[in-house]
Design a protein around this motif. Structure first.
Motif, mmCIF file in Angstrom:
data_model
loop_
_atom_site.group_PDB
_atom_site.id
_atom_site.type_symbol
_atom_site.label_atom_id
_atom_site.label_comp_id
_atom_site.label_asym_id
_atom_site.label_seq_id
_atom_site.Cartn_x
_atom_site.Cartn_y
_atom_site.Cartn_z
ATOM 1 N N GLU A 47 -3.013 5.972 -2.439
ATOM 2 C CA GLU A 47 -3.945 7.020 -2.030
ATOM 3 C C GLU A 47 -3.153 8.302 -1.823
ATOM 4 O O GLU A 47 -2.059 8.277 -1.267
ATOM 5 C CB GLU A 47 -4.669 6.622 -0.741
ATOM 6 C CG GLU A 47 -5.778 7.573 -0.367
ATOM 7 C CD GLU A 47 -6.756 7.000 0.659
ATOM 8 O OE1 GLU A 47 -7.589 7.781 1.149
ATOM 9 O OE2 GLU A 47 -6.675 5.794 0.947
ATOM 10 N N GLN A 58 0.871 -1.179 0.000
ATOM 11 C CA GLN A 58 0.000 0.000 0.000
ATOM 12 C C GLN A 58 0.906 1.226 0.000
ATOM 13 O O GLN A 58 1.918 1.247 0.697
ATOM 14 C CB GLN A 58 -0.891 0.015 1.246
ATOM 15 C CG GLN A 58 -1.655 1.304 1.478
ATOM 16 C CD GLN A 58 -2.744 1.525 0.456
ATOM 17 O OE1 GLN A 58 -3.542 0.645 0.173
ATOM 18 N NE2 GLN A 58 -2.789 2.728 -0.120
ATOM 19 N N SER A 74 -1.844 0.143 -5.351
ATOM 20 C CA SER A 74 -2.782 0.590 -4.328
ATOM 21 C C SER A 74 -2.210 1.879 -3.720
ATOM 22 O O SER A 74 -1.354 1.846 -2.837
ATOM 23 C CB SER A 74 -2.948 -0.490 -3.250
ATOM 24 O OG SER A 74 -3.852 -0.051 -2.257
#
Length: 196
Positions: free
Chosen positions: A169, A133, A167
């Motif tokens: 953000e 992530q 992934s």
């Protein structure tokens, strides 16, 4: 235990917006699970830029490298191992003159290793850094998101995807040099972090 790698690139210390927001993000991540944090501070420990000798070492098979090439490649090997041995990657990337700081670009150059962090295939490149992530923390003096000047988060996202980290953000604080917008923008990003 969740391993977190933080890559800081702001030249500022106490007044850095990306450092402030990264601290908020780490506090939030630490609430849900036990985390260990490794910080690679590129402002405090600057990396050398890639040279002809560096590239020569990169592209020489390991069993054919000279002692000098092995020494040259040691830093890159360390950075790649650090990346591979983490679960979460946090890239703190303020905008400097429409791009990421040169220190962060140097870091990317050291970890983009053909055959190690990515490979080329008949159908295109394939990232070899899997199952991670990533969070990108950006801060800009003006308003750039969604405009042709938006070079930071899209570039970092593209680079991470090239390595296989899909992934991702982003937490973007904009208008940091605009007095009427700064506090509101920071609060908005902090609120988004809290909602993770």
């Amino acid at each position: 235990m969740t391993k977190v790698l933080v890559v800081q690139s702001s030249a500022l210390n106490e007044t850095s917006n990306t450092r402030l927001l990264t601290a908020k993000l780490l506090a939030r991540l630490g609430r849900d699970s036990d985390i260990t944090v490794t910080t690679r501070d590129l402002a405090q420990d600057q990396l050398p830029h890639i040279t002809d000798q560096t590239l020569g070492a990169f592209f020489t098979p390991a069993d054919q490298r000279s002692a000098e090439q092995n020494e040259i490649i040691t830093l890159s090997d360390t950075l790649v191992a650090e990346l591979m041995d983490t679960d979460i990657v946090v890239i703190a990337a303020p905008m400097y003159n429409f791009g990421v700081p040169s220190t962060l670009k140097a870091y990317f150059d050291h970890i983009a290793r053909a055959g190690i962090t990515f490979k080329y295939t008949e159908t295109g490149p394939v990232g070899l850094v899997q199952g991670k992530q990533a969070y990108i923390v950006t801060a800009t003096g003006g308003i750039h998101a969604g405009t042709p000047r938006d070079f930071v988060a899209p570039f970092v996202t593209t680079f991470l995807g090239f390595l296989g980290i899909n992934s991702v953000e982003t937490f973007a604080a904009e208008g940091m040099s605009i007095a009427d917008l700064k506090e509101e923008s920071l609060n908005k990003v902090i609120s988004a972090i809290e909602q993770l």
